[in-house]
Write a protein that holds these residues in place. Structure first.
Motif, PDB file in Angstrom:
ATOM      1  N   GLU A 103       0.830  -1.201   0.000  1.00 34.57           N
ATOM      2  CA  GLU A 103       0.000   0.000   0.000  1.00 34.57           C
ATOM      3  C   GLU A 103       0.866   1.253   0.000  1.00 34.57           C
ATOM      4  O   GLU A 103       0.541   2.249  -0.657  1.00 34.57           O
ATOM      5  CB  GLU A 103      -0.928   0.001   1.213  1.00 34.57           C
ATOM      6  N   ASP A 104       1.964   1.197   0.731  1.00 33.24           N
ATOM      7  CA  ASP A 104       2.863   2.347   0.767  1.00 33.24           C
ATOM      8  C   ASP A 104       3.482   2.593  -0.610  1.00 33.24           C
ATOM      9  O   ASP A 104       3.549   3.739  -1.074  1.00 33.24           O
ATOM     10  CB  ASP A 104       3.974   2.121   1.801  1.00 33.24           C
ATOM     11  N   VAL A 105       3.928   1.532  -1.259  1.00 33.94           N
ATOM     12  CA  VAL A 105       4.566   1.670  -2.570  1.00 33.94           C
ATOM     13  C   VAL A 105       3.564   2.185  -3.604  1.00 33.94           C
ATOM     14  O   VAL A 105       3.920   2.950  -4.508  1.00 33.94           O
ATOM     15  CB  VAL A 105       5.172   0.327  -3.022  1.00 33.94           C
ATOM     16  N   GLY A 106       2.304   1.817  -3.448  1.00 34.32           N
ATOM     17  CA  GLY A 106       1.295   2.251  -4.404  1.00 34.32           C
ATOM     18  C   GLY A 106       0.745   3.642  -4.148  1.00 34.32           C
ATOM     19  O   GLY A 106      -0.012   4.174  -4.982  1.00 34.32           O
ATOM     20  N   PHE A 107       1.130   4.248  -3.024  1.00 31.64           N
ATOM     21  CA  PHE A 107       0.561   5.554  -2.654  1.00 31.64           C
ATOM     22  C   PHE A 107       0.900   6.641  -3.675  1.00 31.64           C
ATOM     23  O   PHE A 107       0.024   7.425  -4.073  1.00 31.64           O
ATOM     24  CB  PHE A 107       1.077   5.954  -1.266  1.00 31.64           C
ATOM     25  N   GLY A 108       2.156   6.700  -4.119  1.00 31.31           N
ATOM     26  CA  GLY A 108       2.569   7.734  -5.073  1.00 31.31           C
ATOM     27  C   GLY A 108       1.824   7.643  -6.393  1.00 31.31           C
ATOM     28  O   GLY A 108       1.232   8.637  -6.851  1.00 31.31           O
ATOM     29  N   PRO A 109       1.828   6.478  -7.052  1.00 32.68           N
ATOM     30  CA  PRO A 109       1.090   6.349  -8.311  1.00 32.68           C
ATOM     31  C   PRO A 109      -0.398   6.660  -8.161  1.00 32.68           C
ATOM     32  O   PRO A 109      -1.010   7.241  -9.053  1.00 32.68           O
ATOM     33  CB  PRO A 109       1.311   4.887  -8.705  1.00 32.68           C
ATOM     34  N   GLU A 110      -0.976   6.275  -7.016  1.00 32.86           N
ATOM     35  CA  GLU A 110      -2.402   6.551  -6.792  1.00 32.86           C
ATOM     36  C   GLU A 110      -2.666   8.056  -6.787  1.00 32.86           C
ATOM     37  O   GLU A 110      -3.648   8.537  -7.353  1.00 32.86           O
ATOM     38  CB  GLU A 110      -2.850   5.940  -5.469  1.00 32.86           C
ATOM     39  N   ASN A 111      -1.748   8.816  -6.183  1.00 27.70           N
ATOM     40  CA  ASN A 111      -1.907  10.262  -6.143  1.00 27.70           C
ATOM     41  C   ASN A 111      -1.672  10.911  -7.496  1.00 27.70           C
ATOM     42  O   ASN A 111      -2.090  12.053  -7.712  1.00 27.70           O
ATOM     43  CB  ASN A 111      -0.963  10.865  -5.096  1.00 27.70           C
ATOM     44  N   LEU A 112      -0.997  10.196  -8.376  1.00 25.80           N
ATOM     45  CA  LEU A 112      -0.798  10.703  -9.733  1.00 25.80           C
ATOM     46  C   LEU A 112      -1.986  10.373 -10.636  1.00 25.80           C
ATOM     47  O   LEU A 112      -2.000  10.766 -11.804  1.00 25.80           O
ATOM     48  CB  LEU A 112       0.479  10.106 -10.336  1.00 25.80           C
ATOM     49  N   GLY A 113      -2.949   9.618 -10.086  1.00 23.60           N
ATOM     50  CA  GLY A 113      -4.115   9.262 -10.881  1.00 23.60           C
ATOM     51  C   GLY A 113      -3.901   8.070 -11.787  1.00 23.60           C
ATOM     52  O   GLY A 113      -4.638   7.872 -12.759  1.00 23.60           O
ATOM     53  N   VAL A 114      -2.906   7.249 -11.475  1.00 26.18           N
ATOM     54  CA  VAL A 114      -2.634   6.056 -12.276  1.00 26.18           C
ATOM     55  C   VAL A 114      -3.770   5.044 -12.079  1.00 26.18           C
ATOM     56  O   VAL A 114      -4.218   4.834 -10.945  1.00 26.18           O
ATOM     57  CB  VAL A 114      -1.275   5.432 -11.868  1.00 26.18           C
ATOM     58  N   PRO A 115      -4.263   4.407 -13.138  1.00 29.89           N
ATOM     59  CA  PRO A 115      -5.334   3.409 -12.999  1.00 29.89           C
ATOM     60  C   PRO A 115      -4.932   2.269 -12.048  1.00 29.89           C
ATOM     61  O   PRO A 115      -3.753   1.912 -11.959  1.00 29.89           O
ATOM     62  CB  PRO A 115      -5.516   2.887 -14.432  1.00 29.89           C
ATOM     63  N   THR A 116      -5.928   1.700 -11.367  1.00 29.01           N
ATOM     64  CA  THR A 116      -5.673   0.694 -10.327  1.00 29.01           C
ATOM     65  C   THR A 116      -4.859  -0.492 -10.831  1.00 29.01           C
ATOM     66  O   THR A 116      -3.907  -0.937 -10.174  1.00 29.01           O
ATOM     67  CB  THR A 116      -7.002   0.186  -9.743  1.00 29.01           C
ATOM     68  N   ASP A 117      -5.213  -1.038 -11.990  1.00 23.68           N
ATOM     69  CA  ASP A 117      -4.472  -2.187 -12.528  1.00 23.68           C
ATOM     70  C   ASP A 117      -3.011  -1.851 -12.753  1.00 23.68           C
ATOM     71  O   ASP A 117      -2.115  -2.666 -12.479  1.00 23.68           O
ATOM     72  CB  ASP A 117      -5.110  -2.668 -13.843  1.00 23.68           C
ATOM     73  N   GLU A 118      -2.761  -0.637 -13.242  1.00 25.47           N
ATOM     74  CA  GLU A 118      -1.386  -0.202 -13.492  1.00 25.47           C
ATOM     75  C   GLU A 118      -0.636   0.011 -12.175  1.00 25.47           C
ATOM     76  O   GLU A 118       0.563  -0.283 -12.079  1.00 25.47           O
ATOM     77  CB  GLU A 118      -1.389   1.085 -14.319  1.00 25.47           C
ATOM     78  N   ILE A 119      -1.347   0.499 -11.157  1.00 24.00           N
ATOM     79  CA  ILE A 119      -0.711   0.702  -9.844  1.00 24.00           C
ATOM     80  C   ILE A 119      -0.156  -0.613  -9.323  1.00 24.00           C
ATOM     81  O   ILE A 119       1.008  -0.708  -8.909  1.00 24.00           O
ATOM     82  CB  ILE A 119      -1.706   1.293  -8.831  1.00 24.00           C
ATOM     83  N   TRP A 120      -0.980  -1.677  -9.340  1.00 31.48           N
ATOM     84  CA  TRP A 120      -0.539  -2.958  -8.789  1.00 31.48           C
ATOM     85  C   TRP A 120       0.587  -3.566  -9.625  1.00 31.48           C
ATOM     86  O   TRP A 120       1.474  -4.238  -9.089  1.00 31.48           O
ATOM     87  CB  TRP A 120      -1.708  -3.921  -8.671  1.00 31.48           C
TER      88      TRP A 120
END
Length: 284
Positions: A106-123
């Motif tokens: 979850e921590d590693v995915g926090f940055g991409p999530e704030n950039l608006g990266v789609p969920t599948d791409e985040i994981w």
């Protein structure tokens, strides 16, 4: 990738009573260029301005005078702020100040999530980044259960997940034990060599920079020396005057040379020193 032109940074000096006591200059007309894919090290004693300069690359600080460009973008241009911070990720000395998630992935995915990266791409990015730093098997762990070196690798993965072209590491191994330091530096070197990520490393540990492409040495806010590791560490006397160490193998070779051993300049590692001593022995 990075270009600084006469970058200067002044800040207000605050006395013990909290009053403004004039201004101090932390970075003094620094000009330098870093090419994409290079591994650059910035050295200097405490107060030399190296960390202040590093914070300019991520636009945490802005120049009082001069200009700094990241991938052609002026850091003073607010319209490019997030592009700059995505291009140039920053890893700090204490990973606890950078890790905010209760679970590693979850921590590693926090940055991409704030950039608006789609969920599948985040994981996908989370998995790629944790694999790159050797922490994939800890993806469901709590960061609080990790060692200092493991936390720092998670912090690096968090920056990587934002797909930066450059990573700035501000004394990332200062709080780690020798094993943790080696682990983090191996990770950084791998990202540079295999993924082509530009690395700018600020450190006090000279052995960490012997494989850098170039070294910049700072003192009193200025760049006072630059060159390859072999060129810079050949200037032992000058570095000692700047209150800086050199790699242990370099120092030993320098002391032996002062005592009459005809060793070549610029020995950086134990392996090189042993090889040089065997060369001398075979010529006797």
């Amino acid at each position: 990738m990075i270009r600084a032109e006469e970058v200067t940074f002044d800040y207000e000096n605050i006395d013990e009573e909290g009053n403004v006591d004039g201004r101090k200059r932390a970075v003094d007309h620094v000009s330098l260029e870093v090419k994409a894919g290079e591994f650059i090290a910035i050295l200097g004693h405490n107060g030399s301005g190296k960390s202040m300069l590093a914070k300019h690359i991520n636009a945490i600080l802005l120049p009082t005078e001069g200009t700094l460009w990241v991938d052609g973008m002026d850091t003073k241009d607010e319209s490019h702020l997030w592009d700059i911070r995505q291009d140039a990720g920053m890893v700090f000395q204490n990973p606890d100040n950078q890790i905010i998630g209760t679970i590693v992935e979850e921590d590693v995915g926090f940055g991409p999530e704030n950039l608006g990266v789609p969920t599948d791409e985040i994981w996908k990015r989370v998995e790629e980044s944790l694999s790159a730093v050797g922490m994939l098997k800890y993806r469901t762990h709590s960061p609080n259960k990790l060692s200092g070196g493991q936390k720092q690798r998670v912090a690096i993965a968090g920056v990587m997940a934002m797909h930066p072209r450059c990573i700035v590491l501000d004394e990332p191994t200062a709080m780690l034990d020798p094993h943790g330091r080696k682990s983090v530096i191996r990770t950084v070197q791998k990202l540079n060599r295999e993924d082509g990520i530009t690395v700018i490393l600020i450190t006090h540990y000279m052995e960490e920079v012997i494989e850098a492409d170039r070294i910049f040495v700072m003192d009193a806010g200025k760049v006072v020396m630059q060159g390859s590791p072999r060129e810079v560490f050949s200037r032992v006397e000058e570095l000692k005057k700047l209150r800086l160490d050199v790699p242990q193998a370099t120092l030993l070779a320098w002391e032996l040379k002062k005592r009459g051993f005809p060793l070549r300049d610029g020995i950086l590692s134990n392996e090189e020193l042993v090889e040089e001593l065997w060369r001398l022995k075979s010529n006797i």
